[in-house]
Scaffold this active site. Structure first.
Site, PDB file in Angstrom:
ATOM      1  CG  HIS A  42      -0.526   0.339   2.489  1.00 40.89           C
ATOM      2  ND1 HIS A  42      -0.477  -0.568   3.526  1.00 40.89           N
ATOM      3  CD2 HIS A  42      -0.067   1.503   3.007  1.00 40.89           C
ATOM      4  CE1 HIS A  42      -0.011   0.037   4.602  1.00 40.89           C
ATOM      5  NE2 HIS A  42       0.246   1.294   4.321  1.00 40.89           N
ATOM      6  CG  ASP A  91      -0.350  -3.969   2.652  1.00 37.89           C
ATOM      7  OD1 ASP A  91       0.187  -3.572   1.608  1.00 37.89           O
ATOM      8  OD2 ASP A  91      -0.584  -3.242   3.637  1.00 37.89           O
ATOM      9  N   GLY A 182       2.798   6.011   9.062  1.00 42.07           N
ATOM     10  CA  GLY A 182       4.211   6.271   8.785  1.00 42.07           C
ATOM     11  C   GLY A 182       5.096   5.097   9.168  1.00 42.07           C
ATOM     12  CB  SER A 184       2.872   1.531   6.352  1.00 44.42           C
ATOM     13  OG  SER A 184       1.559   1.513   6.796  1.00 44.42           O
TER      14      SER A 184
END
Lengths: 240, 372
Positions: A42, A91, A182, A184
């Protein structure tokens, strides 16, 4: 990271920062080989081109580049073909660097788990990142200790989302220590016997981390993707 | 821009960068918010009526959790439709502007559902002021009202026979969630239009069968997916490829699986180099073997370090052997299997055995101590 603490420089040598102009740091990432980095898919939404990215290693304070810092451009972004942005499933993405990193005590890959090695509920692991702290964005890398939570228990916190086998939950019901915007793509690592650290998760999603709704964070389950990771790296190293 | 950077919704707009404002930068985008995938429209425009700048912001917002929870109370038939008109407003294709819900829809939703929220100590979202929305049939304005056949439940919900919406994850979980127990009826995968994994009774979509990604624990969804001829071998994605092309260094399966796991080490001691060429396992003759070839083999297996190479003499070995191509020094190849050929004599009658080192990973530098 919410509820964490500032990390000592070099303590997490596999942590890296995915950066793009003009914003700078956008996502975390994890070094798994001299030329290979994992992050979540993502992070690339709206920024799919490899040329707009750079990866920074060996850094602690985003505002003060250190002597140990190494920067690489991105050669290739490999998104998981099943990545579903609507439900944030699968993801994960692999990033190939333009050149190999120089391995130092500040820049060093983490171990990947084997196919049958999964993070066990109630064990304690660490998350790291430069994401939101609830009241501000940090300059210095933060670390937080989280507890692995079983999928069934995690599902009870997320009525609206299905926790799939591609996901791993960690944190606390009260949300006291959690990853945030942030973080991720950054690592969830657990220490094995012998002092070796293994990557079990990549920060993916969760509730709005500084809202009233608390709960654990949800991480991409690296164990589920081991075959895919190994095969993609092999393919792009030896065959293409 | 009033902010230092363009809002995300305008980030692809040249107007935003050139003129420094967000005027005319709005655009229509496909709806990706899972909750609202069954609307009578499929394009949205941001920011929405709750102040979210992107669909991602909306998907993790307080409201996107609140409305689906509220819809289960059956407080208003068109609550989910209303929620979606504010979370993912309809985009007018001509003007690229968002189309608001009608005031009546907003007021009905608030009147019927606000009191339910009050019972559990929660408040109606403060951003939703119904007076900001136009009245139906007002001059020169258009607004959204639900059709009779609008879906009451979001795609994440199951609609009970009684009309109530309950979470889809609670369907067939052994406990009744619908007031008429209809969520526990017709629970087999077949009746839900799904396929059942034999080992754990989990239901998967038919599109997930034979797609190259195992979804059942025993890989049952990826078995019996191809019927290859006797001279063919099956790829991971169930294509058939001639056995002679297996591990030849060129990709023949579209998923490249004919070139995976071509080089391995036997579990025996010493660990013999094994190459899966022509879909058959071979050991490798030690004639002309060099250490850099051992290094390449270790690299292909994801291992590093300086390998230890041994030649294992086997005068009566009957296992099939591969041999280095006589021209191998002049070939610029990236994979070991490309250098090996069969059908040649092995003069040394020795096989290659390699010990690779595992790549160093996962160690943190030792903490430095300082005298106090």
């Amino acid at each position: 990271i919410l509820g964490g603490r500032t990390s000592r420089p070099g303590r997490w040598p596999w942590q890296c920062s995915m950066q793009s102009d003009p914003s700078g740091h956008i996502c975390g990432c994890v070094l798994i080989g001299k030329k290979w980095v994992l992050t979540v898919a993502h992070c690339f939404e709206g920024r799919e081109k490899a040329s707009v990215w750079r990866v920074v290693f060996g850094i602690n304070n985003l505002d003060h580049p250190s002597d140990f810092m190494q920067t690489r451009q991105v050669n290739r972004i490999i998104l998981h073909p099943r990545y579903n942005r609507a439900v944030v499933d699968y993801d994960i993405s692999i990033v190939e660097l333009d050149t190999e990193i120089n391995e130092t005590s500040y820049v060093r890959p983490v171990c990947l788990p084997s196919r049958d090695q999964s993070a066990q509920p109630d064990t304690y692991c660490y998350i790291t990142g430069w994401g939101h702290m609830g009241n501000r964005m940090p300059f210095k890398l933060q670390e937080g200790e989280v507890r692995i939570i079983s999928r069934d228990k995690c599902q009870t916190h997320f009525d609206m989302k299905t926790i799939t086998s591609r996901m791993l939950c960690a944190g606390y019901e009260s949300g006291t220590v959690d990853s945030c915007m942030g973080d991720s793509g950054g690592p969830l690592v657990c220490e094995e016997t012998g002092g070796r650290w293994t990557l079990y998760g990549l920060t993916s999603w969760g509730s709005v981390c500084f809202s009233k709704i608390m709960g654990p964070g949800v991480y991409s389950n690296v164990t589920h993707f081991i075959d895919w990771i190994e095969k993609q790296i092999y393919l792009h190293t030896f065959l293409l | 821009c009033t902010q230092t950077a363009c809002p995300v919704s305008c980030s692809n707009s040249s107007t935003c960068f050139i003129q420094g404002n967000t005027t005319n930068c709005s655009h229509c985008e496909p709806i990706s918010l899972e909750l609202c995938l069954n609307l009578p429209y499929n394009l949205t425009s941001y920011p929405n009526y709750l102040g979210h700048q992107t669909q991602k912001d909306a998907s993790i917002s307080w409201e996107s959790s609140l409305f689906p929870a509220l819809v289960q109370t059956n407080c208003y038939k068109y609550l989910m439709f209303f929620a979606c008109t504010v979370l993912v407003p309809k985009c007018d294709l001509d003007t690229h502007q968002r189309v608001p819900p009608c005031r009546t829809l907003c007021k009905n939703s608030k009147e019927r559902c606000e009191s339910v929220l009050g019972i559990v100590g929660l408040q109606w979202p403060e951003h939703i002021d119904c007076t900001q929305f136009p009245e139906e049939n007002a001059d020169n304005t258009s607004c959204l009202m639900p059709d009779q056949d609008v879906e009451e439940c979001s795609p994440s919900h199951f609609k009970c026979k009684s009309g109530r919406c309950v979470l889809a994850s609670r369907r067939c979980d052994g406990q009744s969630d619908c007031d008429d127990d209809s969520d526990e009826e017709k629970c087999s995968c077949q009746e839900q239009g799904l396929w059942e994994c034999p080992s754990n009774n989990v239901c998967i979509k038919h599109t997930m069968i034979c797609d190259g990604f195992p979804d059942c624990p025993d890989l049952a969804d990826e078995k019996n997916c191809s019927s290859c001829k006797y001279n063919e071998h099956v790829c991971n994605n169930h294509e058939c490829v001639n056995r002679s092309l297996w591990c030849d260094g060129k990709i023949d399966c579209s998923d490249s699986s004919d070139e995976w796991d071509c080089v391995t080490l036997s579990k025996t001691t010493p660990s013999l180099l094994t190459v899966h060429k022509f879909a058959t396992e071979f050991h490798v003759c030690a004639d002309e073997w060099q250490d850099d070839l051992s290094a390449l083999a270790c690299q292909q297996m994801g291992l590093r370090g300086i390998p230890i190479t041994q030649m294992v003499h086997e005068p009566n070995g009957r296992k099939k052997w591969l041999h280095l191509d006589s021209n191998w020094r002049h070939q610029n190849v990236s994979a070991l299997q490309m250098l090996l050929v069969k059908g040649q004599p092995c003069h040394s009658r020795s096989k290659v055995s390699i010990v690779c080192e595992k790549e160093e990973c996962g160690f943190r530098p030792a903490a430095r101590m300082t005298k106090r």
